[in-house]
Design a protein around this motif. Structure first.
Motif: not given
Length: 65
Positions: A40-65
């Motif tokens: 059994e070998k799991p399929e290699a997924k090409e999704t590689k995260t580079n750490g922190y990503r600022e998405t829209q819901h994060i920007r919305d949270y920052y605006e409330t601060l």
């Protein structure tokens, strides 16, 4: 009187066979597990995260601060 002193060979053979069966079962179970683990070998997924990503819901949270 000589019959009373003879050990029961059938009983000893039964105990030997039970011990051999348990040992053989353990070997087969261990081999089957190792074989399944290597097949059994799991399929290699090409999704590689580079750490922190600022998405829209994060920007919305920052605006409330």
């Amino acid at each position: 009187m000589s019959e009373q002193n003879k050990p029961n060979e059938g009983r000893r053979q039964l105990l030997k066979n039970i011990g051999l069966s348990v040992a053989a079962g353990a070997v087969v179970a261990g081999t089957a597990t190792a074989a399944n683990a290597t097949v059994e070998k799991p399929e290699a997924k090409e999704t590689k995260t580079n750490g922190y990503r600022e998405t829209q819901h994060i920007r919305d949270y920052y605006e409330t601060l």
